[in-house]
Design a protein around this motif. Structure first.
Motif, PDB file in Angstrom:
ATOM      1  N   UNK A 179       0.836  -1.201   0.000  1.00  0.00           N
ATOM      2  CA  UNK A 179       0.000   0.000   0.000  1.00  0.00           C
ATOM      3  C   UNK A 179       0.872   1.252   0.000  1.00  0.00           C
ATOM      4  N   UNK A 180       1.996   1.203   0.691  1.00  0.00           N
ATOM      5  CA  UNK A 180       2.920   2.349   0.644  1.00  0.00           C
ATOM      6  C   UNK A 180       3.420   2.583  -0.780  1.00  0.00           C
ATOM      7  N   UNK A 181       3.735   1.504  -1.478  1.00  0.00           N
ATOM      8  CA  UNK A 181       4.141   1.633  -2.884  1.00  0.00           C
ATOM      9  C   UNK A 181       2.995   2.165  -3.739  1.00  0.00           C
ATOM     10  N   UNK A 182       1.782   1.703  -3.461  1.00  0.00           N
ATOM     11  CA  UNK A 182       0.601   2.184  -4.179  1.00  0.00           C
ATOM     12  C   UNK A 182       0.382   3.678  -3.927  1.00  0.00           C
ATOM     13  N   UNK A 183       0.558   4.112  -2.691  1.00  0.00           N
ATOM     14  CA  UNK A 183       0.386   5.529  -2.354  1.00  0.00           C
ATOM     15  C   UNK A 183       1.398   6.381  -3.113  1.00  0.00           C
ATOM     16  N   UNK A 184       2.639   5.923  -3.188  1.00  0.00           N
ATOM     17  CA  UNK A 184       3.651   6.659  -3.954  1.00  0.00           C
ATOM     18  C   UNK A 184       3.245   6.740  -5.424  1.00  0.00           C
ATOM     19  N   UNK A 185       2.839   5.613  -5.991  1.00  0.00           N
ATOM     20  CA  UNK A 185       2.424   5.569  -7.391  1.00  0.00           C
ATOM     21  C   UNK A 185       1.235   6.491  -7.641  1.00  0.00           C
ATOM     22  N   UNK A 186       0.244   6.431  -6.771  1.00  0.00           N
ATOM     23  CA  UNK A 186      -0.936   7.282  -6.942  1.00  0.00           C
ATOM     24  C   UNK A 186      -0.601   8.758  -6.784  1.00  0.00           C
ATOM     25  N   UNK A 187       0.351   9.067  -5.905  1.00  0.00           N
ATOM     26  CA  UNK A 187       0.785  10.453  -5.757  1.00  0.00           C
ATOM     27  C   UNK A 187       1.412  10.990  -7.038  1.00  0.00           C
TER      28      UNK A 187
ATOM     29  N   UNK B  51       0.905   9.738 -10.037  1.00  0.00           N
ATOM     30  CA  UNK B  51      -0.175   9.749 -11.022  1.00  0.00           C
ATOM     31  C   UNK B  51      -1.078  10.966 -10.852  1.00  0.00           C
ATOM     32  N   UNK B  52      -1.385  11.311  -9.603  1.00  0.00           N
ATOM     33  CA  UNK B  52      -2.229  12.476  -9.338  1.00  0.00           C
ATOM     34  C   UNK B  52      -1.529  13.771  -9.734  1.00  0.00           C
ATOM     35  N   UNK B  53      -0.236  13.850  -9.456  1.00  0.00           N
ATOM     36  CA  UNK B  53       0.531  15.036  -9.856  1.00  0.00           C
ATOM     37  C   UNK B  53       0.470  15.230 -11.373  1.00  0.00           C
ATOM     38  N   UNK B  54       0.704  14.165 -12.109  1.00  0.00           N
ATOM     39  CA  UNK B  54       0.635  14.232 -13.570  1.00  0.00           C
ATOM     40  C   UNK B  54      -0.770  14.525 -14.057  1.00  0.00           C
TER      41      UNK B  54
ATOM     42  N   UNK C 211     -11.053  10.345  -9.401  1.00  0.00           N
ATOM     43  CA  UNK C 211     -10.911   8.917  -9.146  1.00  0.00           C
ATOM     44  C   UNK C 211      -9.578   8.570  -8.508  1.00  0.00           C
ATOM     45  N   UNK C 212      -8.508   9.192  -8.981  1.00  0.00           N
ATOM     46  CA  UNK C 212      -7.185   8.937  -8.401  1.00  0.00           C
ATOM     47  C   UNK C 212      -7.138   9.436  -6.963  1.00  0.00           C
ATOM     48  N   UNK C 213      -7.754  10.597  -6.702  1.00  0.00           N
ATOM     49  CA  UNK C 213      -7.794  11.130  -5.339  1.00  0.00           C
ATOM     50  C   UNK C 213      -8.551  10.189  -4.411  1.00  0.00           C
ATOM     51  N   UNK C 214      -9.685   9.686  -4.870  1.00  0.00           N
ATOM     52  CA  UNK C 214     -10.460   8.757  -4.044  1.00  0.00           C
ATOM     53  C   UNK C 214      -9.689   7.456  -3.815  1.00  0.00           C
ATOM     54  N   UNK C 215      -8.957   7.011  -4.828  1.00  0.00           N
ATOM     55  CA  UNK C 215      -8.131   5.815  -4.682  1.00  0.00           C
ATOM     56  C   UNK C 215      -7.012   6.065  -3.666  1.00  0.00           C
ATOM     57  N   UNK C 216      -6.429   7.247  -3.716  1.00  0.00           N
ATOM     58  CA  UNK C 216      -5.374   7.614  -2.767  1.00  0.00           C
ATOM     59  C   UNK C 216      -5.919   7.650  -1.344  1.00  0.00           C
ATOM     60  N   UNK C 217      -7.088   8.251  -1.164  1.00  0.00           N
ATOM     61  CA  UNK C 217      -7.712   8.286   0.164  1.00  0.00           C
ATOM     62  C   UNK C 217      -8.022   6.877   0.660  1.00  0.00           C
ATOM     63  N   UNK C 218      -8.482   6.011  -0.236  1.00  0.00           N
ATOM     64  CA  UNK C 218      -8.780   4.630   0.162  1.00  0.00           C
ATOM     65  C   UNK C 218      -7.505   3.866   0.486  1.00  0.00           C
ATOM     66  N   UNK C 219      -6.433   4.136  -0.242  1.00  0.00           N
ATOM     67  CA  UNK C 219      -5.154   3.472   0.050  1.00  0.00           C
ATOM     68  C   UNK C 219      -4.656   3.867   1.434  1.00  0.00           C
ATOM     69  N   UNK C 220      -4.797   5.139   1.790  1.00  0.00           N
ATOM     70  CA  UNK C 220      -4.405   5.578   3.140  1.00  0.00           C
ATOM     71  C   UNK C 220      -5.295   4.899   4.182  1.00  0.00           C
TER      72      UNK C 220
END
Length: 169
Positions: free
Chosen positions: A99-107, A109-112, A145-154
């Protein structure tokens, strides 16, 4: 801190659960768009240029806004060869690392995604297709969607940490 984590998990899980239940019907929207495409080509011999692209946009919304619901239910793909035999704490350890790796990836992705959305709004970016829709609506949905995924990952990380510590949320 415990109350904040419990409240955060509760709110994020409820919101993503409801969004996921709504997005389940997005599949019917996608099917209706593709059915119209088929009917218009077969019956009227007039291809609808907008249907393929609109179907892609609908799939983006279905996938990205419904994704947190999938993670919440634990229906994402796992390698069960080893995972299924592990203890609950060991699963939580492995899940917290992934999940930590997923959070980094989503971060990233969200920036882009935000950069791309800003560009699409500023320069009134349009698709290169014959239909030429504006791109900002689908990019806003993508960022949401990416933001919601990031919140769910946290939220999942908090649940994993609670499991590791033996605390019930």
């Amino acid at each position: 801190m415990y109350q904040f984590a419990k409240h955060y998990v509760s709110i994020v899980d409820k919101v993503n659960y409801r969004l996921g239940r709504i997005m389940m019907y997005g599949l019917f929207v996608l099917m209706a768009i593709l059915a119209w495409s088929t009917i218009s080509k077969a019956a009227f011999v007039v291809p609808s240029f907008w249907t393929l692209e609109l179907a892609q946009f609908a799939l983006v919304a279905y996938y990205l806004v419904g994704g947190p619901y999938s993670i919440q239910l634990g229906s994402n793909v796992r390698m069960d060869l080893f995972y299924g035999n592990w203890s609950v704490r060991k699963k939580a350890w492995v899940d917290s690392i992934t999940v930590l790796l997923l959070i980094f990836y989503l971060g990233v992705l969200l920036y882009g995604g935000i950069e791309s959305t800003i560009y699409a709004v500023e320069f009134k970016e349009r698709s290169a297709s014959l239909w030429r829709p504006y791109m900002w609506p689908v990019k806003v949905v993508m960022c949401f969607g990416i933001t919601m995924m990031l919140l769910q990952a946290v939220s999942e990380l908090i649940k994993d940490i609670a499991t590791i510590r033996g605390v019930k949320l």
